[in-house]
Design a protein around this motif. Structure first.
Motif, mmCIF file in Angstrom:
data_model
loop_
_atom_site.group_PDB
_atom_site.id
_atom_site.type_symbol
_atom_site.label_atom_id
_atom_site.label_comp_id
_atom_site.label_asym_id
_atom_site.label_seq_id
_atom_site.Cartn_x
_atom_site.Cartn_y
_atom_site.Cartn_z
ATOM 1 N N VAL A 673 0.862 -1.190 0.000
ATOM 2 C CA VAL A 673 0.000 0.000 0.000
ATOM 3 C C VAL A 673 0.891 1.231 0.000
ATOM 4 C CG1 VAL A 673 -1.832 1.273 1.183
ATOM 5 C CG2 VAL A 673 -1.738 -1.234 1.367
ATOM 6 N N ILE A 674 0.564 2.190 -0.856
ATOM 7 C CA ILE A 674 1.302 3.451 -0.880
ATOM 8 C C ILE A 674 0.317 4.592 -0.685
ATOM 9 C CG2 ILE A 674 1.176 3.589 -3.404
ATOM 10 C CD1 ILE A 674 3.853 5.084 -3.315
ATOM 11 N N SER A 675 0.699 5.587 0.098
ATOM 12 C CA SER A 675 -0.106 6.808 0.214
ATOM 13 C C SER A 675 0.719 7.973 -0.297
ATOM 14 C CB SER A 675 -0.536 7.048 1.669
ATOM 15 O OG SER A 675 0.589 7.133 2.528
ATOM 16 N N ILE A 676 0.038 8.889 -0.999
ATOM 17 C CA ILE A 676 0.723 9.993 -1.663
ATOM 18 C C ILE A 676 -0.038 11.289 -1.427
ATOM 19 C CG2 ILE A 676 1.505 10.927 -3.879
ATOM 20 C CD1 ILE A 676 1.793 8.133 -4.923
ATOM 21 N N GLY A 699 -3.479 5.108 -1.325
ATOM 22 C CA GLY A 699 -4.264 6.173 -0.727
ATOM 23 C C GLY A 699 -3.739 7.516 -1.214
ATOM 24 N N LEU A 700 -4.578 8.251 -1.932
ATOM 25 C CA LEU A 700 -4.213 9.603 -2.359
ATOM 26 C C LEU A 700 -4.776 10.575 -1.331
ATOM 27 C CD1 LEU A 700 -4.887 9.421 -6.202
ATOM 28 C CD2 LEU A 700 -2.791 8.906 -4.956
ATOM 29 N N GLY A 701 -3.921 11.379 -0.734
ATOM 30 C CA GLY A 701 -4.340 12.259 0.355
ATOM 31 C C GLY A 701 -5.600 13.046 0.014
ATOM 32 N N ASP A 737 -3.230 13.952 3.751
ATOM 33 C CA ASP A 737 -2.017 14.074 2.938
ATOM 34 C C ASP A 737 -0.775 13.543 3.634
ATOM 35 O OD1 ASP A 737 -2.742 15.034 0.519
ATOM 36 O OD2 ASP A 737 -2.399 17.132 0.983
ATOM 37 N N CYS A 738 -0.561 13.977 4.858
ATOM 38 C CA CYS A 738 0.682 13.683 5.564
ATOM 39 C C CYS A 738 0.372 13.545 7.053
ATOM 40 C CB CYS A 738 1.719 14.793 5.333
ATOM 41 S SG CYS A 738 2.282 14.959 3.631
#
Length: 771
Positions: A673-676, A699-701, A737-738
């Motif tokens: 899983v990657i979030s950006i 997951g896109l912020g 987002d972060c």
């Protein structure tokens, strides 16, 4: 008889203050604890103190107007009236409240986008050139020049971001300006620069530093046309004003053409140029009618220069240009390094002797300028100390750890890949985790309240026992686990209340790192970070995050993520030793973190997030250097993450910028899983996934954490729906987002509640079975 001499020059000085006075000033103003008059008075004191210090260190050409109330690109936006319509209309200089609204947003207007400054860990506010009507609202460069002259007698060198770079760093209709857009807008903007230059010339300014850092990215002659047009008009409009055309962060591919542009000095980076600028100088020569402003001191690392080697470089340059046509200066602004080593009272003396922060770098310039003009004998003591300090550090046990070197030697004997392909792994993970469709989570950190910071400070000072500090951390973790459950989040985090910074924390736990006492550097706005200093061989000595993760997991039946920072981000957000290749240091870190990942898994942690937010930001400016950088990033990430079982889920997180050109690398990381980050860039990353496809989970912020405003449920729903147009619902995660460390608790809880509500609303509309 006139004596021809080399002179010293600086490009910019850190803003934060030795003890972060500038940071506290901004934050007190934002909280309403200072009025505008008090703010300006205190800001002036700090500006003048910085100028006095450079004067005392013997710098001949001192920059002015390099200071800022937030960010130098934002200053340029405000000065030239590039104000997005959502903030209102302005026909005079912005007051502080309106100025900060652009950076931080308001209840009704989202903040301007923020992204990384080239490939370093500084963030600038992105200009928006939609329906813009340029107007000069403030000649700040004249104001600060006059202040330095009147108050201190300093005939300073105003620093201004050049018109072409200003345009190229901005966007229109959500896209960075292409050459056609630059050509269209430049004639509208240029008259304002002409006015600034003419007013500076009328005030007696002798030199202006015109920063055009985008020149290092030009590869075709046609790309130089706007630069030449601008410089020609500026010189014609203010012929008595000398222009130093300043480049930095890399070499010039069009060296022969750039050095003939109509300016009186050219600033070249001779540190980060891969040796290419120096080769061009030595082989192609340099115009006899221009000054060579030679960037010979590293402006974004912290190591002392080898003075003998630098003097040898100066002698090479003096074979190309006469002494009265040579300036010695940092390779880039010193904004990106801490201020002084004088406050590092706890550092190992061997390490301390090898460090040079901004003040020490300026002292080096002064010493080298004296040596160039009067000979080494005039500063022999400084050269002798320098040699002894370098030898002591390089010969120390810190840099000669045989166990680490043996582990490195065995890297080639191993293959770093997950046991099974993603399709197999993800099914096992779904069975184990049993998460709903569109699972919600956060990136890692929660608000670090004044109480959190004060408890940590008391513990560090010895005023709070280990037991009491640990009890407080447990209480705060328990409170936030309960908050997350109440909010309805699906995958939880422990909150990272023990961490001041996601890189500094790990640096404190691994050998070979030094955590500074006061080595603060501006990241964005009032946000200061203390990058750890990697000065020796890196080794793992004991578990770092396991206890905190296990405790948090014991409080809930929902999965709690283990949280680590990946090797490349640690490298990019640290000051890295320069005596061995950076990739070698990166792999040392990866080998250490691999042990931590294994220990988390053994302790029962089902999801381990290994964050790589700085991967894209560190991408070399020139495409020819990309492959080795990206290959090294993938290799070190896989060293870290591939030792786990198939049903352990590996997450990673990335921040900012355009990812379209590294989608292949994102896939190669093989994270489950990657979030950006996407909210401030208005979802531009979505188009990259639309064109290339992505088979893993992502997951896109869905909302911006850098602004204090709370997004509405509808706003978040819109962001989710936009992503689901190109990403399968079974792949998609919902997250901010972060990390949320810099936010206040009320706004954090409200925003997360809206995020979960938005997910629930979309989930209820779907006729898709859950996982």
């Amino acid at each position: 008889m006139v004596i021809m001499t080399v002179i010293s020059s600086n490009l910019g000085y850190p803003r934060l203050g030795e003890h972060r006075e500038w940071k506290h000033l901004l934050e007190h103003f934002w909280k309403g604890q200072l009025d505008t008059t008090a703010f300006h008075a205190q800001a002036k004191q700090l500006r003048l103190a910085n100028l006095k210090k450079q004067q005392a260190l013997g710098i001949d050409l001192i920059p002015v107007a390099d200071n800022s109330d937030y960010d130098h690109v934002l200053d340029t936006i405000a000065a030239f009236g590039v104000i997005p319509a959502r903030y209102g209309h302005f026909d005079q200089q912005l007051d502080l409240h309106d100025y900060y609204a652009l950076a931080r947003g308001t209840k009704d207007a989202v903040a301007s986008e923020m992204t990384k400054w080239f490939n370093i860990n500084y963030h600038y506010i992105v200009p928006e050139f939609d329906d813009v009507h340029f107007q000069l609202l403030d000649n700040r460069w004249l104001r600060y020049y006059q202040e330095a002259k009147d108050e201190l007698g300093i005939t300073g060198k105003p620093v201004i971001l050049g018109p072409v770079s200003f345009l190229k760093l901005g966007k229109r209709n959500g896209q960075y300006l292409d050459d056609a857009a630059v050509t269209e807008l430049l004639p509208q903007l240029l008259p304002l620069y002409v006015q600034v230059f003419q007013e500076l010339a009328a005030a007696g300014v002798q030199w202006i530093q015109l920063d055009e850092p985008t020149l290092v990215k030009t590869t075709q002659s046609a790309e130089l046309r706007p630069y030449k047009e601008a410089l020609t008009q500026l010189h014609a409009a203010a012929p008595t004003l000398n222009i130093e055309l300043q480049t930095y962060f890399d070499s010039l591919d069009l060296y022969d053409q750039i050095v003939t542009l109509p300016v009186q000095a050219i600033g070249l980076d001779l540190v980060h140029d891969h040796g290419e600028n120096l080769t061009d100088l030595l082989q192609r020569g340099f115009p006899t009618d221009k000054v060579l402003a030679a960037g010979i001191i590293d402006g974004h690392n912290v190591w002392v220069s080898d003075l003998s080697a630098k003097l040898a470089l100066i002698q090479q340059l003096l074979a190309v240009v006469p002494s009265d046509h040579l300036w010695l200066q940092p390779a880039n602004s010193l904004l990106h390094v801490p201020i002084t080593t004088a406050n590092e009272t706890k550092a190992d003396p061997v390490l301390l002797g090898g460090l040079a922060f901004a003040d020490q770098k300026l002292a080096e310039l002064s010493t080298l300028t004296t040596a160039a003009n009067k000979g080494t004998a005039s500063v022999q003591a400084a050269f002798d100390r320098n040699r002894a300090n370098l030898d002591a550090l390089n010969q120390s046990s810190h840099r000669n750890n045989q166990a680490v070197r043996e582990a490195e030697a065995h890297l080639t004997d191993q293959t770093f890949e997950r046991q099974a392909p993603f399709a197999t792994r993800i099914q096992l993970q779904h069975d184990r985790l049993n998460l709903p469709l569109l699972p919600t989570t956060t990136i890692g950190s929660f608000p670090q309240s004044s109480e959190v910071r004060s408890k940590r400070a008391a513990w560090r000072k010895g005023n709070l026992s280990d037991e009491d500090y640990q009890a407080f951390l447990h209480a705060e973790t328990k409170r936030w686990i309960e908050i997350q459950e109440q909010l309805g989040l699906d995958v939880l985090v422990h909150g990272e209340f023990e961490r001041t910074d996601m890189v500094e924390y790990f640096g404190q736990k691994l050998t070979g790192f030094y955590a500074t006492q006061n080595g603060w550097v501006q990241s964005y706005g009032s946000r200061g970070v203390r990058p750890p200093i990697i000065f020796g061989d890196v080794a793992y000595t004991q578990p770092i995050t396991v206890a905190a993760s296990v405790y948090a997991q014991s409080l809930t039946t929902k999965p709690v993520k283990g949280m680590l920072t990946a090797p490349l981000t640690i490298i990019n957000w640290s000051f890295v030793r320069d005596d061995i290749p950076k990739a070698q240091v990166q792999n040392q870190i990866a080998l250490a973190l691999r042990q931590e990942v294994g220990n988390l898994e053994k302790a029962g942690i089902k999801i381990i997030q290994v964050d790589e937010p700085a991967l894209r930001e560190g991408l070399p400016l020139k495409a020819r250097h990309w492959k080795s950088y990206l290959d090294e990033a993938v290799y070190s990430f896989k060293i870290t993450t591939t030792g786990v079982q198939n049903d352990t889920q590996i997450h990673t997180h990335m921040c900012y910028s355009n990812f379209a050109d590294i989608i292949g690398t994102i896939k190669a990381l093989d994270a489950d899983v990657i979030s950006i980050e996407t909210s401030r860039s208005h979802g531009e990353i979505i188009s990259a996934f639309e064109t290339t496809g992505y088979d893993k989970e992502i997951g896109l912020g869905v909302y911006d954490i850098h602004s204090p405003r709370v997004p509405s449920v509808d706003e978040i729903k819109t962001n989710i729906q936009r992503a689901l147009r190109v990403i399968d619902v079974h792949q998609f995660w919902i997250n901010p987002d972060c990390g949320l460390k810099t936010r206040q608790e009320p706004e954090t809880r409200a925003a997360l509640a809206n995020m979960v509500a938005a997910r629930d609303a979309i989930q209820s509309q779907l006729n898709t079975p859950t996982k």
